[in-house]
Structure formats: C-alpha cells, structure tokens
Design a protein around this motif. Structure first.
Motif, PDB file in Angstrom:
ATOM      1  N   VAL A   1      17.696 -27.930  32.525  1.00 24.26           N
ATOM      2  CA  VAL A   1      16.835 -27.743  31.357  1.00 24.26           C
ATOM      3  C   VAL A   1      16.884 -29.003  30.499  1.00 24.26           C
ATOM      4  CG1 VAL A   1      16.360 -26.318  29.330  1.00 24.26           C
ATOM      5  CG2 VAL A   1      17.257 -25.260  31.430  1.00 24.26           C
ATOM      6  N   MET A   2      15.714 -29.548  30.192  1.00 28.66           N
ATOM      7  CA  MET A   2      15.625 -30.819  29.471  1.00 28.66           C
ATOM      8  C   MET A   2      15.077 -30.658  28.057  1.00 28.66           C
ATOM      9  SD  MET A   2      16.786 -32.949  31.743  1.00 28.66           S
ATOM     10  CE  MET A   2      16.306 -34.543  31.080  1.00 28.66           C
ATOM     11  N   GLN A   3      14.474 -29.504  27.758  1.00 25.59           N
ATOM     12  CA  GLN A   3      13.938 -29.218  26.426  1.00 25.59           C
ATOM     13  C   GLN A   3      14.251 -27.764  26.086  1.00 25.59           C
ATOM     14  OE1 GLN A   3       9.736 -30.204  26.166  1.00 25.59           O
ATOM     15  NE2 GLN A   3      10.002 -32.199  27.127  1.00 25.59           N
ATOM     16  N   ASP A   4      14.068 -27.409  24.826  1.00 26.60           N
ATOM     17  CA  ASP A   4      14.318 -26.038  24.399  1.00 26.60           C
ATOM     18  C   ASP A   4      13.449 -25.081  25.215  1.00 26.60           C
ATOM     19  OD1 ASP A   4      14.794 -23.645  23.107  1.00 26.60           O
ATOM     20  OD2 ASP A   4      14.313 -24.391  21.095  1.00 26.60           O
ATOM     21  N   ILE A   5      14.085 -24.152  25.921  1.00 27.45           N
ATOM     22  CA  ILE A   5      13.373 -23.216  26.788  1.00 27.45           C
ATOM     23  C   ILE A   5      12.457 -22.294  25.990  1.00 27.45           C
ATOM     24  CG2 ILE A   5      14.990 -21.265  26.830  1.00 27.45           C
ATOM     25  CD1 ILE A   5      13.502 -22.950  29.954  1.00 27.45           C
TER      26      ILE A   5
ATOM     27  N   ASP B   1      34.265 -15.394  34.306  1.00 27.80           N
ATOM     28  CA  ASP B   1      34.969 -15.912  33.120  1.00 27.80           C
ATOM     29  C   ASP B   1      34.595 -17.369  32.858  1.00 27.80           C
ATOM     30  OD1 ASP B   1      36.207 -13.492  32.746  1.00 27.80           O
ATOM     31  OD2 ASP B   1      38.107 -14.093  33.682  1.00 27.80           O
ATOM     32  N   LYS B   2      34.483 -18.150  33.910  1.00 28.81           N
ATOM     33  CA  LYS B   2      34.120 -19.561  33.738  1.00 28.81           C
ATOM     34  C   LYS B   2      32.701 -19.697  33.193  1.00 28.81           C
ATOM     35  CE  LYS B   2      37.139 -21.630  37.243  1.00 28.81           C
ATOM     36  NZ  LYS B   2      37.176 -22.353  38.542  1.00 28.81           N
ATOM     37  N   LEU B   3      31.802 -18.903  33.722  1.00 28.06           N
ATOM     38  CA  LEU B   3      30.411 -18.984  33.275  1.00 28.06           C
ATOM     39  C   LEU B   3      30.254 -18.503  31.836  1.00 28.06           C
ATOM     40  CD1 LEU B   3      28.653 -17.764  36.541  1.00 28.06           C
ATOM     41  CD2 LEU B   3      28.580 -20.077  35.596  1.00 28.06           C
ATOM     42  N   VAL B   4      30.934 -17.436  31.494  1.00 29.01           N
ATOM     43  CA  VAL B   4      30.787 -16.891  30.141  1.00 29.01           C
ATOM     44  C   VAL B   4      31.435 -17.816  29.108  1.00 29.01           C
ATOM     45  CG1 VAL B   4      32.862 -15.468  29.820  1.00 29.01           C
ATOM     46  CG2 VAL B   4      30.639 -14.634  28.992  1.00 29.01           C
ATOM     47  N   SER B   5      32.314 -18.708  29.552  1.00 29.40           N
ATOM     48  CA  SER B   5      32.921 -19.674  28.621  1.00 29.40           C
ATOM     49  C   SER B   5      31.885 -20.651  28.076  1.00 29.40           C
ATOM     50  CB  SER B   5      34.041 -20.453  29.322  1.00 29.40           C
ATOM     51  OG  SER B   5      33.524 -21.387  30.264  1.00 29.40           O
ATOM     52  N   LEU B   6      30.714 -20.702  28.700  1.00 31.78           N
ATOM     53  CA  LEU B   6      29.651 -21.597  28.241  1.00 31.78           C
ATOM     54  C   LEU B   6      28.791 -20.964  27.147  1.00 31.78           C
ATOM     55  CD1 LEU B   6      28.540 -22.887  31.774  1.00 31.78           C
ATOM     56  CD2 LEU B   6      29.950 -24.105  30.097  1.00 31.78           C
ATOM     57  N   ALA B   7      29.031 -19.696  26.848  1.00 31.85           N
ATOM     58  CA  ALA B   7      28.264 -19.009  25.803  1.00 31.85           C
ATOM     59  C   ALA B   7      28.553 -19.621  24.437  1.00 31.85           C
ATOM     60  CB  ALA B   7      28.602 -17.524  25.797  1.00 31.85           C
ATOM     61  N   THR B   8      27.583 -19.500  23.538  1.00 31.15           N
ATOM     62  CA  THR B   8      27.725 -20.000  22.174  1.00 31.15           C
ATOM     63  C   THR B   8      27.294 -18.901  21.204  1.00 31.15           C
ATOM     64  OG1 THR B   8      25.461 -20.868  22.126  1.00 31.15           O
ATOM     65  CG2 THR B   8      27.190 -22.343  22.956  1.00 31.15           C
ATOM     66  N   ASP B   9      27.283 -19.241  19.933  1.00 32.00           N
ATOM     67  CA  ASP B   9      26.897 -18.245  18.926  1.00 32.00           C
ATOM     68  C   ASP B   9      25.484 -17.720  19.152  1.00 32.00           C
ATOM     69  OD1 ASP B   9      29.328 -18.466  17.714  1.00 32.00           O
ATOM     70  OD2 ASP B   9      28.662 -19.820  16.123  1.00 32.00           O
ATOM     71  N   ASN B  10      24.603 -18.547  19.701  1.00 30.28           N
ATOM     72  CA  ASN B  10      23.227 -18.083  19.889  1.00 30.28           C
ATOM     73  C   ASN B  10      22.803 -18.031  21.357  1.00 30.28           C
ATOM     74  OD1 ASN B  10      23.094 -20.919  20.140  1.00 30.28           O
ATOM     75  ND2 ASN B  10      20.956 -20.948  19.498  1.00 30.28           N
TER      76      ASN B  10
ATOM     77  N   SER C   1      22.994 -27.104  30.439  1.00 27.14           N
ATOM     78  CA  SER C   1      21.819 -27.873  30.012  1.00 27.14           C
ATOM     79  C   SER C   1      20.929 -27.021  29.118  1.00 27.14           C
ATOM     80  CB  SER C   1      21.036 -28.383  31.227  1.00 27.14           C
ATOM     81  OG  SER C   1      20.457 -27.324  31.966  1.00 27.14           O
ATOM     82  N   LEU C   2      20.830 -25.729  29.403  1.00 30.65           N
ATOM     83  CA  LEU C   2      20.055 -24.827  28.547  1.00 30.65           C
ATOM     84  C   LEU C   2      20.692 -24.746  27.159  1.00 30.65           C
ATOM     85  CD1 LEU C   2      18.589 -21.411  29.599  1.00 30.65           C
ATOM     86  CD2 LEU C   2      19.827 -21.605  27.449  1.00 30.65           C
ATOM     87  N   VAL C   3      22.014 -24.556  27.128  1.00 30.40           N
ATOM     88  CA  VAL C   3      22.750 -24.475  25.855  1.00 30.40           C
ATOM     89  C   VAL C   3      22.560 -25.742  25.031  1.00 30.40           C
ATOM     90  CG1 VAL C   3      25.077 -24.450  24.852  1.00 30.40           C
ATOM     91  CG2 VAL C   3      24.464 -22.803  26.651  1.00 30.40           C
ATOM     92  N   ASN C   4      22.563 -26.876  25.712  1.00 31.37           N
ATOM     93  CA  ASN C   4      22.452 -28.168  25.019  1.00 31.37           C
ATOM     94  C   ASN C   4      21.084 -28.406  24.405  1.00 31.37           C
ATOM     95  OD1 ASN C   4      25.086 -28.756  25.675  1.00 31.37           O
ATOM     96  ND2 ASN C   4      24.575 -30.128  27.371  1.00 31.37           N
TER      97      ASN C   4
END
Length: 312
Positions: free
Chosen positions: A115-119, A49-58, A23-26
């Motif tokens: 997370v519902m808005q940009d943190i 490994d599962k959690l880090v798969s949610l990482a993105t470029d930023n 939700s934070l990433v989104n």
C-alpha cells in the motif's frame, strides 16, 4: 469513517501479509478507523500474535477461520454442495458478503500487495449501481499468448477482464443480487477447468456490472510501472516477488516496510536463498499457464458458452 478490509492467507503467507499490513498502517489517516479481518485456513497462534502486533490505535486486526465461516454459512449441510468446505475456500472472496452480513461495503486485498497511499482513497470511490469495483488484469490485456483466453473461455473482452487481487465490494448489493447463490449454481452444475478459478468466475458473472477502478489502486508488476507516477497500491502478482527477486518495482518501499515487521529476517533469508532452479521453475510455471489456457480454448463447455445460453 470506518473502513473494513479483508485479506485471506495461511501460515505460509503470514510474512507477506505483514508487509502489506505495515504498508497499510504507514499510510493511514487519524480521521479513519481501519478494521482488518484476516480470513485463514491454518494460521498458528504465533503468526496471529506477530500480525496483531502491527495493529495501532486506528488499525484493528482480527482473525476469522474460513472453515468456521463456511460451516455457519451452510449450516454444515454438505448436501447443498458438490464440493466440501475445504474446496470452497478457494472461492472465499466470492462469499465475503454472506460471511459478514453486517458489513455494507469493504475492500479485499491479496497478501502480496504494498500500500502506497491511504487506502481510504480506494474505499471512497463511488461504485454507482454496480456491486464490484476492480482494475483490469494488465498481463492478460497485453500478453499475446493469453490474448484469446478471456474472450473464448470466460466470455469477457480481454481489455475488460479484471484482476481479483484488489476489490471494492458493495456487500449489501452482492447479497441483494444473490451473487454467491448464482455462483454455487454454476459450481454445482459444471466443473469448469480454468486458469484463475475465482477470478474467472468473478469476471464471467459480473462483467456487465463492474466499475473499473483507476489502475493506481492495483498497479500490477507483471507489466512495467512508472515508479514516479501516481501509485496507490502495488500488486506483486504472479511470479516476480520482491522476496524472491532483487530487480522488482518499488523494492526499496517493500523492504522499508518489511524491516518494520516481525518477519524481516525471514523475508531477507527467503530472498538470499532463492536460486537459479527457483527462477527456472517460475519460468516453467508461466509456460504451463499459457499451455493450460491454450488447452482450455478447445473445451466445448466453458463459462462463456454456459452463461451466453443463460442470457439468451
């Protein structure tokens, strides 16, 4: 802008953290870099490994073992403490400033958050001259069964008693004020019985130096929430979790994020297997919480009595 964010979990909470992370990433902005540090006691390589798969470029996701952090912090000298490192990990969020001396400001989030808005909106709040920003604990503010606990035991008016599940921390100021050292002095000298361990200490020690954050950044599901209102973050605190109950606020948003994680099947199975005996146990937990709070009202030595003597 670089935004440091801290969570703390063990293996049991990895599925829940995945939803908060997703939700934070989104809700991130490409203009910012989000650096997530997951503090853990036990966290398997598979879960990492599962959690880090949610990482993105930023959004970077890294892991830090609490035992290692505490060993470095105290140089393995147990003589400094009346409690061992494992016991101290209960109070981990009070030591973030010391464990990460190069960080100046950070956000701490419990894993049971959505997370519902940009943190970044939370991170940019000016704390002024205060070291900690938090939202008041909405249950204690209205629950008649817990009404006197904050005032009588912790020494804080219940309208000003904050929830520690979402914190905005000026880490430089916490180090400057030697916050953790003051906490350790209390911990070594007294063995307070409390219903909310680190949250009670945080309230007692920092109530005169607290910035009260907008409720939108810690909308707690222990009280009714306007789902059409301005909500930045939902906190499923205490017992009514969306992976246990179907009639909870923002359940659609929760499952939308959950279904984008590696733990979707696990979470759906948890919901389907939660039964009447589990819900009864939740009700009993609340009753025990109230009973414990009422018992602590009778204690002659409390955070309130000790800290009021220090002030006087």
């Amino acid at each position: 802008m670089q935004i440091p964010i801290f969570y703390a979990i063990n293996d049991q909470y990895a599925p829940l953290l995945s939803v908060s992370l997703k939700s934070l990433v989104n809700h991130t902005s490409a203009d910012n870099q989000y650096i997530v540090t997951v503090l853990y006691q036990t966290l398997s390589k598979e879960n990492q490994d599962k959690l880090v798969s949610l990482a993105t470029d930023n959004v970077a996701i890294r892991f830090s073992a609490l035992d290692e952090q505490f060993s470095k912090l105290f140089d393995k000298d147990h003589n400094l403490l009346l409690a061992d490192f494992h016991t101290l990990t209960i109070y981990y969020r009070l030591f973030i400033a010391d464990m990460f001396p190069n960080e100046q400001k950070a956000i701490y989030l419990d894993a049971d958050t959505l997370v519902m808005q940009d943190i970044a909106g939370l991170y940019q709040i000016d704390l002024g001259e205060h070291a900690i920003g938090a939202v008041t604990d909405q249950l204690l503010a209205i629950d008649p069964d817990l009404a006197t606990y904050p005032t009588k035991v912790v020494g804080v008016d219940r309208a000003n008693y904050v929830n520690s599940g979402v914190l905005l921390l000026d880490l430089a100021k916490l180090r400057q004020e030697k916050f953790s050292q003051h906490f350790l002095e209390l911990l070594q000298q007294y063995h307070f019985k409390l219903i909310a361990a680190d949250q009670d200490y945080l309230n007692a020690m920092a109530h005169d130096a607290m910035t009260f954050l907008p409720v939108k950044w810690n909308d707690q599901t222990t009280v009714p929430i306007d789902e059409n209102g301005d909500v930045g973050l939902v906190h499923y605190n205490l017992f009514r979790k969306p992976w246990h109950y179907r009639d909870v606020p923002f359940r659609e948003a929760f499952w939308q994020a959950a279904d984008q994680t590696p733990y979707a099947k696990v979470l759906h199975n948890t919901l389907s297997q939660y039964n009447e005996s589990d819900t009864t146990a939740d009700d009993q937990k609340h009753q025990r919480l109230v009973a414990t709070a009422n018992e602590l009202l009778k204690e002659p030595v409390t955070l309130r009595t000790v800290l009021s003597q220090k002030v006087s």
